[in-house]
Design a protein around this motif. Structure first.
Motif: not given
Lengths: 239, 94
Positions: B85-87, B90-91, B94
């Protein structure tokens, strides 16, 4: 008993699923459990790099939509003449297959690395570097061809002048990533071959002890380069 | 007894294996799939598909390829959800 959890966080139970996300992030310790910090940091770097490439692709799409001059026929611009016949996008297709193959060899290198198979790991990393170097070579050929045909960052004979600036910026930045990757792959291949990772030799620059997780972290970067190409191929060359 | 013995012999140190350990066939399969998908997206251009058909096919093959690379080659499918989820969040934003 209570000190056990304080001194050894690994002794705490690890939950899975969404509950695991909450407990990992609220554990007041390291959030990324069971992940080496180098790997977590590589992922964070790749995330920031994603934003860089996303900015390039978004600005390219913006100028492509807003320009009043027709966009060049990309399929024609990048075609190669083979045996008197014009094949559209041939070079780009070959470059795509080469980069995918390099990703395949890299993935297998990571696997053999964790099996401590030094020879196979080193050879597969070398193969990956060779594929990468071939890719950069073909890109140099492509740049040369376009520059000789008169493509410049400020204009070109095929259509909208923004084509040149987008092309050189996006493929140039990606090619730079591939080149840097090839250099690091060669360094990693040498480390693996010498047995630095087995003997946990400190690295010459960072002094970090050698470890086969390094191969996986290197692999993450390399797969990312392949991943970016998937998006460039779709949005720049095919769109 | 004999079963346990033969098992121990064939697999001397199963606990020693750390990190991502998946059969090589997984990678070869994904490699092949990526080749096929790339070939399909090349065909989109080769057959001169236009308009929404072209764009949707390009996007479909792009997302399939990207998903396979991230999930299998980059081992995202086997990472803990906190990292995933952390990666990916945000992707996606964007």
């Amino acid at each position: 008993m209570t000190n056990e959890a304080l001194t050894n966080p690994a002794s705490l139970p690890v939950e899975n699923g969404l509950k695991g996300v909450v407990s990992d992030w609220s554990s007041d310790q390291r959030a990324f459990k069971k992940v080496p910090w180098g790997k977590a940091m590589m992922w964070v770097f790749l995330l920031s790099d994603t934003f860089v490439f996303a900015s390039f692709l978004v600005s390219y799409m913006t100028v492509r939509i807003s320009t009043t001059v027709p966009w060049p026929n990309v399929s024609k611009v990048f075609s190669l003449t083979v045996g008197g016949q014009e094949v559209p996008l041939l070079l780009i297709a070959i470059m795509t297959f080469i980069l995918i193959s390099s990703s395949g060899t890299m993935a297998m290198a990571v696997k053999f690395g964790y099996q401590k198979d030094r020879r196979k790991t080193a050879l597969l990393i070398l193969a990956t570097a060779a594929f990468g170097a071939t890719f950069v070579g073909m890109q140099a050929f492509e740049w040369t061809k376009l520059i000789m045909e008169g493509v410049r960052p400020w204009g070109n004979p095929f259509g909208a002048p923004q084509f040149g600036s987008s092309f050189f910026m996006i493929t140039g930045f990606h090619g730079f990533h591939v080149s840097v990757g090839v250099v690091f792959l060669l360094i990693m291949a040498a480390k693996v071959w010498r047995g630095d990772l087995d003997r946990e030799t400190p690295g010459f620059l960072t002094g970090r002890r050698g470890n086969y997780e390094m191969v996986e972290i290197m692999g993450l970067y390399w797969h990312f380069v392949d991943l970016v190409w998937v998006f460039i191929f779709a949005f720049f060359y095919l769109w | 007894m004999t079963h346990a013995e033969s098992h121990g012999h064939a697999n001397p140190a199963p606990a020693k294996l750390e990190g991502q350990a998946h059969p090589i066939s997984v990678y070869l399969w994904i490699w092949g799939l990526l080749f096929v998908l790339s070939f399909f997206s090349y065909l989109v251009d080769y057959f001169h598909f236009q308009g929404f058909l072209r764009w949707s096919l390009i996007l479909l093959f792009m997302f399939l390829k990207a998903g396979l690379i991230i999930a299998i080659f980059m081992h995202m499918a086997w990472e803990r959800l906190a990292l995933v989820y952390a990666i990916l969040v945000p992707t996606g934003r964007s």
